[in-house]
Design a protein around this motif. Structure first.
Motif, mmCIF file in Angstrom:
data_model
loop_
_atom_site.group_PDB
_atom_site.id
_atom_site.type_symbol
_atom_site.label_atom_id
_atom_site.label_comp_id
_atom_site.label_asym_id
_atom_site.label_seq_id
_atom_site.Cartn_x
_atom_site.Cartn_y
_atom_site.Cartn_z
ATOM 1 N N ASP A 59 82.978 54.349 35.836
ATOM 2 C CA ASP A 59 81.953 52.883 35.178
ATOM 3 C C ASP A 59 82.011 53.279 34.047
ATOM 4 O O ASP A 59 81.806 52.101 32.742
ATOM 5 N N HIS A 60 80.711 53.365 34.287
ATOM 6 C CA HIS A 60 79.480 53.759 33.164
ATOM 7 C C HIS A 60 79.590 53.985 31.495
ATOM 8 O O HIS A 60 79.396 53.881 30.637
ATOM 9 N N ALA A 76 79.400 59.870 24.322
ATOM 10 C CA ALA A 76 78.959 58.680 25.097
ATOM 11 C C ALA A 76 79.719 59.249 26.500
ATOM 12 O O ALA A 76 78.922 58.712 27.695
ATOM 13 N N PHE A 77 80.992 58.900 26.500
ATOM 14 C CA PHE A 77 82.305 58.873 27.504
ATOM 15 C C PHE A 77 81.722 60.657 28.256
ATOM 16 O O PHE A 77 81.850 60.812 29.746
ATOM 17 N N LEU A 78 80.915 61.804 27.936
ATOM 18 C CA LEU A 78 80.845 62.925 28.516
ATOM 19 C C LEU A 78 79.602 63.054 29.009
ATOM 20 O O LEU A 78 78.632 63.487 29.183
ATOM 21 N N HIS A 79 78.339 61.814 28.301
ATOM 22 C CA HIS A 79 77.153 62.037 28.266
ATOM 23 C C HIS A 79 76.555 62.487 29.930
ATOM 24 O O HIS A 79 75.285 63.366 30.141
ATOM 25 N N ASP A 80 77.140 61.583 30.841
ATOM 26 C CA ASP A 80 76.311 61.896 31.937
ATOM 27 C C ASP A 80 77.415 63.256 32.758
ATOM 28 O O ASP A 80 77.305 62.801 34.234
ATOM 29 N N ILE A 81 77.771 63.987 32.442
ATOM 30 C CA ILE A 81 79.248 64.992 32.926
ATOM 31 C C ILE A 81 78.473 65.732 34.124
ATOM 32 O O ILE A 81 79.306 66.483 35.287
ATOM 33 N N GLY A 82 77.389 66.297 33.449
ATOM 34 C CA GLY A 82 76.585 67.014 34.531
ATOM 35 C C GLY A 82 75.463 66.281 36.202
ATOM 36 O O GLY A 82 75.526 67.139 36.428
ATOM 37 N N LYS A 83 76.562 65.279 36.093
ATOM 38 C CA LYS A 83 75.551 64.551 37.007
ATOM 39 C C LYS A 83 77.213 64.895 38.366
ATOM 40 O O LYS A 83 76.649 64.254 40.100
ATOM 41 N N ALA A 84 78.026 65.130 38.212
ATOM 42 C CA ALA A 84 79.493 65.542 38.805
ATOM 43 C C ALA A 84 79.206 66.374 39.892
ATOM 44 O O ALA A 84 79.429 66.796 40.739
ATOM 45 N N VAL A 85 78.094 67.675 39.138
ATOM 46 C CA VAL A 85 77.044 68.839 39.825
ATOM 47 C C VAL A 85 75.688 68.992 40.060
ATOM 48 O O VAL A 85 75.516 69.910 40.004
ATOM 49 N N SER A 86 74.963 67.834 39.727
ATOM 50 C CA SER A 86 73.698 67.485 39.409
ATOM 51 C C SER A 86 73.185 68.383 41.054
ATOM 52 O O SER A 86 71.923 68.883 40.870
ATOM 53 N N HIS A 87 73.937 68.046 42.119
ATOM 54 C CA HIS A 87 73.783 68.329 43.252
ATOM 55 C C HIS A 87 74.285 69.264 43.918
ATOM 56 O O HIS A 87 72.953 69.502 44.935
ATOM 57 N N GLU A 88 74.157 70.660 43.445
ATOM 58 C CA GLU A 88 74.712 72.185 43.440
ATOM 59 C C GLU A 88 74.251 72.695 42.405
ATOM 60 O O GLU A 88 73.490 73.683 42.822
ATOM 61 N N VAL A 89 73.470 72.019 41.000
ATOM 62 C CA VAL A 89 72.947 73.535 39.983
ATOM 63 C C VAL A 89 71.933 72.160 40.047
ATOM 64 O O VAL A 89 71.536 70.920 39.408
ATOM 65 N N GLY A 90 70.602 73.405 39.832
ATOM 66 C CA GLY A 90 69.189 72.164 39.909
ATOM 67 C C GLY A 90 68.761 71.894 38.219
ATOM 68 O O GLY A 90 69.373 73.070 37.497
#
Length: 410
Positions: A325-326, A352-366
């Motif tokens: 949503d953000h 802006a729509f893609l700026h937080d896409i890294g959060k989708a794998v942040s628990h898997e990649v440091g």
């Protein structure tokens, strides 16, 4: 009246009275002849007068001696005071003479000092004129030059002081900010961790907990192995909890366990089937969520893998807000800002729509989600301006384009 004469008269009168009384007593017994009585009275009176005179002289001598001693004492005292006064008078005269001498010295010194001051002023003026002649400018110009130098030096010192104060203020503000943030994190950490790592599954009754655990824990071990989560069965009435930091796995496990509880048949085979079916449903939900979000923002031609990653953010929250949503809101805001500023609206929306896409794998990649997201976008063919806006939105990289600044604002 003389006190001595009064005393003698009194004694004489007393002697006559005593003599009369004595003669009266003798006449009672043997009445004497008048001539004898008169003779005796005269003799008695003479004796009394003689005695009285003697006593009066004695008293007069005593009184005279006492008065003489008093007079002598007063004379000595007067002589002593006179001597003291004479000495004081001599001292005062000496002091007066000394004061007069000092006054003359002071007057002479003042005169000499005035003459010296006049001579010094004359010499100073001559020296000033000579210096002005040698230097080529007058004293006013020298004074102004000196004042200018002092002002410049004072300004430099003030700038140093201000810079030091600003540095200390920034350091103190940073320390206080860290302390405040640490306090807030400490107060909210438990709640945030619980919200981002646990999901609750309601139970119809607490008897269901035993069926979930199974004989010797067979069912709960099978569920945790297949779903890849931790299943928490505790004393909380009417519920169990699914725990993992992977929001997608946590949602698959929650959905599968909900279906198992509704069905009532819980064993390793049914657990595998329920988890597989829930995984298919969640993956389809992820794909649908990503496509609907892309259409909502008004974008097209996004790589399918990016759409899948975007859909995964449907089950991710950040700072209490759903991340997908953000991203949709950020895309709309960036588009409106770009339209107002007259720059590429589609590029701003996409970044802006893609700026937080890294959060989708942040628990898997440091690493930072901004840098991770930029690498993912670069891998799947996004434009360099979009990649730069993603990596710069938290200032890990200095923003170099207006689009990057808009993404930060959105």
């Amino acid at each position: 009246m003389d006190p001595l004469l009064s005393l003698l008269t009194g004694l004489a009168v007393a002697g006559i009275l005593l003599g009369g009384m004595f003669i009266g007593r003798r006449s009672v017994k043997h009445p004497p002849a008048p001539e004898d009585v008169l003779a005796d009275a005269r003799m008695d009176a003479q004796r009394i007068l003689a005695r009285a005179e003697q006593e009066a002289r004695s008293l007069a001598d005593t009184y005279r001696d006492r008065e003489d001693a008093t007079i002598e004492h007063r004379r000595v005292e007067i002589d002593s005071r006179t001597s003291t006064l004479d000495q004081r008078a001599a001292t005062l005269e000496q002091r007066a003479a000394n004061l007069a001498q000092r006054e003359e010295l002071v007057i002479s010194s003042e005169k000499t000092a005035k003459e010296a001051a006049v001579e010094a002023a004359r010499s100073q003026e001559d020296a000033r004129l000579e210096l002005e002649a040698l230097a080529g400018f007058d004293s006013q110009a020298a004074k102004e030059d000196l004042l200018q130098k002092v002002e410049d030096e004072a300004r430099r010192d003030a700038m140093v002081v201000v810079r030091d104060i600003e540095t200390r203020a920034r350091e103190e503000a940073s320390r206080r900010a860290r302390r405040i943030l640490a306090g807030v994190i400490q107060r909210l950490a438990s709640e945030v961790v619980t919200e981002t790592s646990m999901s609750t599954v309601p139970l119809p009754s607490d008897d269901m907990k035993g069926r979930i655990i199974g004989r010797d824990g067979r069912n709960i071990r099978a569920f945790e192995a297949v779903a890849g989560v931790d299943l928490i069965v505790d004393d909380t009435p009417g519920s169990v909890s699914v725990s993992t930091f992977d929001p997608v796995r946590r949602e698959i496990a929650r959905l599968a366990l909900t279906r198992l509880v509704e069905d009532g048949r819980i064993h390793p085979t049914s657990i595998e089937e329920a988890c597989a079916k829930a995984k298919e449903e969640i993956e389809q939900s992820i794909q649908d969520a990503g496509e609907w979000a892309m259409l909502d923002v008004g974008l097209t031609r996004i790589h399918p893998e990016l759409i899948t990653l975007l859909g995964r953010l449907k089950y991710r929250t950040s700072y209490g807000q759903n991340v997908l949503d953000h991203l949709v809101e950020s895309g709309h805001i960036a588009g409106m800002l770009a339209a107002e500023l007259g720059i590429d609206e589609t590029e701003a929306k996409r970044a802006a729509f893609l700026h937080d896409i890294g959060k989708a794998v942040s628990h898997e990649v440091g690493g930072s989600h901004a840098l991770i997201g930029a690498e993912i976008a670069r891998r799947f063919g996004e434009d360099a301006a979009v990649v730069h806006a993603i990596e710069a939105h938290h200032n890990e990289v200095e923003p170099r384009t207006l689009t990057a600044v808009l993404v930060q604002a959105a």
